[in-house]
Write an enzyme that holds these catalytic residues in place. Structure first.
Site, PDB file in Angstrom:
ATOM      1  N   GLY A 204       1.035  -1.117   0.084  1.00 17.71           N
ATOM      2  CA  GLY A 204      -0.049  -0.087  -0.051  1.00 17.71           C
ATOM      3  C   GLY A 204       0.790   1.122   0.193  1.00 17.71           C
ATOM      4  O   GLY A 204       2.082   1.212  -0.595  1.00 17.71           O
ATOM      5  N   SER A 205       0.346   2.252   0.632  1.00 17.70           N
ATOM      6  CA  SER A 205       1.042   3.664   0.568  1.00 17.70           C
ATOM      7  C   SER A 205       2.264   3.702   1.503  1.00 17.70           C
ATOM      8  O   SER A 205       2.078   2.955   2.559  1.00 17.70           O
ATOM      9  CB  SER A 205       0.077   4.861   0.728  1.00 17.70           C
ATOM     10  OG  SER A 205      -0.230   4.495   2.010  1.00 17.70           O
ATOM     11  N   THR A 206       3.192   4.350   1.302  1.00 18.61           N
ATOM     12  CA  THR A 206       4.314   4.560   1.961  1.00 18.61           C
ATOM     13  C   THR A 206       3.965   5.219   3.402  1.00 18.61           C
ATOM     14  O   THR A 206       4.384   4.574   4.529  1.00 18.61           O
ATOM     15  CB  THR A 206       5.274   5.474   1.345  1.00 18.61           C
ATOM     16  OG1 THR A 206       5.753   4.731   0.128  1.00 18.61           O
ATOM     17  CG2 THR A 206       6.472   5.747   2.294  1.00 18.61           C
ATOM     18  N   GLY A 209       2.299   2.308   5.244  1.00 21.05           N
ATOM     19  CA  GLY A 209       3.429   1.397   5.565  1.00 21.05           C
ATOM     20  C   GLY A 209       4.452   1.886   6.873  1.00 21.05           C
ATOM     21  O   GLY A 209       4.794   1.081   7.701  1.00 21.05           O
ATOM     22  N   CYS A 260       2.039   0.601  -8.421  1.00 20.54           N
ATOM     23  CA  CYS A 260       3.169   1.056  -7.619  1.00 20.54           C
ATOM     24  C   CYS A 260       4.740   1.058  -8.683  1.00 20.54           C
ATOM     25  O   CYS A 260       5.580   1.691  -8.458  1.00 20.54           O
ATOM     26  CB  CYS A 260       3.407   0.270  -6.652  1.00 20.54           C
ATOM     27  SG  CYS A 260       3.504  -1.401  -6.802  1.00 20.54           S
ATOM     28  N   GLU A 350       4.139  10.198  -6.007  1.00 25.62           N
ATOM     29  CA  GLU A 350       3.341   9.295  -6.613  1.00 25.62           C
ATOM     30  C   GLU A 350       1.894   9.598  -7.049  1.00 25.62           C
ATOM     31  O   GLU A 350       1.175   9.955  -5.873  1.00 25.62           O
ATOM     32  CB  GLU A 350       3.125   7.894  -5.743  1.00 25.62           C
ATOM     33  CG  GLU A 350       2.700   6.770  -6.370  1.00 25.62           C
ATOM     34  CD  GLU A 350       2.616   5.355  -5.522  1.00 25.62           C
ATOM     35  OE1 GLU A 350       2.378   5.400  -4.217  1.00 25.62           O
ATOM     36  OE2 GLU A 350       3.156   4.375  -5.991  1.00 25.62           O
TER      37      GLU A 350
HETATM   38  P1  NDP Z   1      -3.454   2.519   2.013  1.00 27.82           P
HETATM   39  O1  NDP Z   1      -1.920   2.335   2.087  1.00 27.82           O
HETATM   40  O2  NDP Z   1      -4.285   3.376   2.623  1.00 27.82           O
HETATM   41  O3  NDP Z   1      -4.264   1.056   1.802  1.00 27.82           O
HETATM   42  C1  NDP Z   1      -3.237  -0.070   1.710  1.00 27.82           C
HETATM   43  C2  NDP Z   1      -4.031  -1.149   2.387  1.00 27.82           C
HETATM   44  O4  NDP Z   1      -3.795  -0.936   3.879  1.00 27.82           O
HETATM   45  C3  NDP Z   1      -5.413  -1.214   2.154  1.00 27.82           C
HETATM   46  O5  NDP Z   1      -5.996  -2.597   2.595  1.00 27.82           O
HETATM   47  C4  NDP Z   1      -6.051  -0.329   3.504  1.00 27.82           C
HETATM   48  O6  NDP Z   1      -7.424  -0.659   4.223  1.00 27.82           O
HETATM   49  C5  NDP Z   1      -5.077  -0.734   4.480  1.00 27.82           C
HETATM   50  N1  NDP Z   1      -4.994   0.170   5.805  1.00 27.82           N
HETATM   51  C6  NDP Z   1      -5.248   1.345   5.626  1.00 27.82           C
HETATM   52  N2  NDP Z   1      -4.853   2.033   7.020  1.00 27.82           N
HETATM   53  C7  NDP Z   1      -4.311   1.149   7.695  1.00 27.82           C
HETATM   54  C8  NDP Z   1      -3.848   0.967   8.936  1.00 27.82           C
HETATM   55  N3  NDP Z   1      -3.767   2.054   9.667  1.00 27.82           N
HETATM   56  N4  NDP Z   1      -3.332  -0.386   9.372  1.00 27.82           N
HETATM   57  C9  NDP Z   1      -3.165  -1.272   8.654  1.00 27.82           C
HETATM   58  N5  NDP Z   1      -3.853  -1.172   7.530  1.00 27.82           N
HETATM   59  C10 NDP Z   1      -4.304  -0.351   6.877  1.00 27.82           C
HETATM   60  O7  NDP Z   1      -3.543   3.102   0.187  1.00 27.82           O
HETATM   61  P2  NDP Z   1      -4.851   3.623  -0.305  1.00 27.82           P
HETATM   62  O8  NDP Z   1      -5.587   2.567  -0.814  1.00 27.82           O
HETATM   63  O9  NDP Z   1      -5.534   4.535   0.524  1.00 27.82           O
HETATM   64  O10 NDP Z   1      -4.139   4.467  -1.275  1.00 27.82           O
HETATM   65  C11 NDP Z   1      -3.711   5.669  -1.065  1.00 27.82           C
HETATM   66  C12 NDP Z   1      -2.386   6.008  -2.076  1.00 27.82           C
HETATM   67  O11 NDP Z   1      -1.607   5.182  -1.499  1.00 27.82           O
HETATM   68  C13 NDP Z   1      -2.726   5.702  -3.495  1.00 27.82           C
HETATM   69  O12 NDP Z   1      -3.068   7.161  -3.993  1.00 27.82           O
HETATM   70  C14 NDP Z   1      -1.441   5.678  -3.942  1.00 27.82           C
HETATM   71  O13 NDP Z   1      -0.556   6.520  -4.263  1.00 27.82           O
HETATM   72  C15 NDP Z   1      -0.666   4.630  -2.775  1.00 27.82           C
HETATM   73  N6  NDP Z   1      -0.792   3.218  -3.038  1.00 27.82           N
HETATM   74  C16 NDP Z   1       0.093   2.501  -3.245  1.00 27.82           C
HETATM   75  C17 NDP Z   1      -0.046   1.029  -3.750  1.00 27.82           C
HETATM   76  C18 NDP Z   1       1.252   0.299  -3.907  1.00 27.82           C
HETATM   77  O14 NDP Z   1       0.895  -0.763  -4.430  1.00 27.82           O
HETATM   78  N7  NDP Z   1       2.368   0.752  -4.016  1.00 27.82           N
HETATM   79  C19 NDP Z   1      -1.258   0.527  -3.335  1.00 27.82           C
HETATM   80  C20 NDP Z   1      -2.303   1.522  -3.270  1.00 27.82           C
HETATM   81  C21 NDP Z   1      -2.031   2.663  -2.923  1.00 27.82           C
HETATM   82  P3  NDP Z   1      -8.534   0.150   3.347  1.00 27.82           P
HETATM   83  O15 NDP Z   1      -8.266   0.555   2.052  1.00 27.82           O
HETATM   84  O16 NDP Z   1      -9.729  -0.861   3.644  1.00 27.82           O
HETATM   85  O17 NDP Z   1      -8.805   1.414   4.259  1.00 27.82           O
END
Ligand code: NDP
Length: 446
Positions: A204-206, A209, A260, A350
């Site tokens: 997911g997002s940095t 992360g 990503c 990004e």
């Molecule tokens: P997030 O990092 O928020 O989400 C990725 C996953 O983490 C989802 O399943 C999300 O759940 C979960 N999550 C969110 N908050 C928490 C937490 N506090 N603890 C544990 N897990 C959590 O990314 P987004 O989907 O909101 O996207 C936002 C931005 O992130 C994008 O615009 C992009 O720039 C980047 N991104 C990068 C990705 C990559 O592959 N590198 C993939 C996706 C996004 P839920 O969505 O159900 O809240």
């Protein structure tokens, strides 16, 4: 909670959101299932994964349709991704008994190592490649003998739920694969905090992360982080320019840029800049944007209105090219090329949408400097007909995955993951097994 098709903005499913109680129950089920799953003969675990791979193949079209309706990605992409999911399970079915310990010469006895599973692992998956990324984590986690609780993104839970049903149908015992649908801030956070979860595999997002890593410290949880990227596509004047320009748009606009690995900084050597820009505009104009369920569509909508707003904030003034996109319902955004410097926001953050920054450079040294001038380090490409230069530049760019004269990042057999703030740990290939096992050392006195 309503699940929406981003191409129509219409609801396609209604699900109940899990909370902390359901998450704890899933962890408890996974914990109870762990002893029997780890004790299963490796060949038997492999056979079950193989059966899952075959069920994914059998249900390929159904899974691809689910993914397309939920994520808005073109059906041809979804079919390819489902094919990869099957290949991933085939690969780890075969890998179960090929990831093993060693014997080490020592004084006074025999020393050997074992690869032990970690226990219950939490898998947190984003919305851009829900099924693919689930399989990249499930395959090695299950092969190593762990049980799992998988949390898909709230926006895209459907394919993971279907995959869990197929896992049961394949004969994987109840409790081994659990899927919990709910908010990241609730379910995801609980998995990260839970004392019975041994490891988090996160994509997911940095930003999130970083918070996962911080919270995991409380229980010394292992973490694998696959985070954002701002990868460079470095095109030298001595490259096959037609081939580079034909490939470059797909490396940014694939999955509507929500990738990503998107090579969203197109670095072009000045000597070829004007010619390449013309070719790039032509190639981008050719991308077919529209109904994701049409076989010939190459780009669909973004995932949400919020994402579209975020992407739009990166484009001001007159881009060098802006494509067409449907007007009607759906979170559409056109393919967009902007000329930029590496210091502009569009080249630093990004975007996660179909916006590419085209940036000139003046020779090898500057190309390497610009490619590395980012906090990220996930993927990238180099286009040149000079083999030695290709290798030289590839070694100097600080990213986890690179290709020369191609835009590929991901293969079932090869390690995938980031340098710098793109995260750490590797998915896919035999490398992924390292992240889902611990090494135990045993000495026997003789
Ligand atoms: P997030 O990092 O928020 O989400 C990725 C996953 O983490 C989802 O399943 C999300 O759940 C979960 N999550 C969110 N908050 C928490 C937490 N506090 N603890 C544990 N897990 C959590 O990314 P987004 O989907 O909101 O996207 C936002 C931005 O992130 C994008 O615009 C992009 O720039 C980047 N991104 C990068 C990705 C990559 O592959 N590198 C993939 C996706 C996004 P839920 O969505 O159900 O809240």
């Amino acid at each position: 909670m309503l699940v929406v098709n981003p191409a129509t903005e219409q609801p396609i499913a209604e699900l109940e959101q899990a909370g902390i109680g359901e998450t704890d129950a899933a962890v408890a089920r996974a914990k109870a299932a762990f002893p029997a799953w780890r004790a299963l003969a490796p060949g038997d675990r492999g056979r079950l994964l193989r059966r899952l791979a075959m069920l994914v193949e059998e249900h390929g079209e159904e899974l691809a349709r689910i993914e397309t309706r939920n994520v808005g990605k073109p059906i041809s992409d979804s079919r390819g991704e489902v094919g990869m999911v099957a290949d991933v399970f085939h690969f780890y079915a075969g890998a179960v008994d090929k990831h093993h310990g060693e014997t080490i010469p020592v004084a006074g006895g025999v020393d050997m190592t074992f690869r032990e599973p970690l226990g219950v692992v939490g898998l947190i998956v984003p919305w851009n490649f829900p099924l693919n990324i689930s399989s990249w984590k499930l395959g090695p986690a299950l092969a190593c003998g762990n049980t799992v609780v998988l949390k898909p993104a709230e926006l895209t839970p459907l394919s993971a739920l279907r995959l869990a049903e197929l896992a049961l149908a394949a004969g994987i015992p109840e409790g081994v694969v659990n899927v919990v649908v709910g908010k990241g801030s609730v379910v995801g956070q609980r998995l990260v905090d839970h004392p019975d979860v041994a490891k988090i595999g996160f994509t997911g997002s940095t930003e999130v992360g970083r918070s996962v890593m911080r919270a995991a410290a409380a229980t010394i949880k292992r973490v694998t982080l696959e985070l954002g990227g701002k990868s460079a596509n470095v095109i030298f004047a001595d490259a096959d320019l037609e081939a580079a320009a034909a490939a470059a748009p797909y490396a940014v606009f694939g999955n509507a840029g929500q990738d990503c690995c998107a090579r969203s900084r197109i670095l072009v050597e000045r000597a070829a800049y004007d010619r390449l820009l013309d070719l790039l505009v032509d190639a981008t104009r050719g991308i077919k944007v529209g109904d994701p369920e049409e076989d010939s569509t190459e780009m669909g909508p973004l995932i949400s209105a919020e994402q579209r707003e975020k992407v739009a904030s990166f484009v001001d003034g007159d881009p060098v090219f802006r494509g067409d996109a449907p007007n009607g319902p759906g979170f559409w955004f056109p393919c967009t090329l902007v000329e930029a410097s590496n210091d502009d926001r569009v080249a630093r953050e990004e975007v996660f949408g179909p916006v590419a920054a085209v940036i000139p450079f003046a020779g090898e040294e500057e190309a390497i400097r610009l490619a590395n001038d980012t906090p990220y380090g996930l993927s990238g490409s180099i286009w040149t007909e000079n083999g030695a230069r290709g290798l030289r530049v590839a070694r100097a760019i600080d990213t986890g995955v690179l290709s020369i004269n191609a835009n590929t990042s991901v293969r079932v057999q090869t390690p995938f993951g980031g340098f710098k703030q793109s995260g750490f740990g590797r998915e896919l290939g035999m490398h992924a097994l390292e992240g889902y096992s611990d090494v135990k050392n045993l000495f026997i006195a003789t």
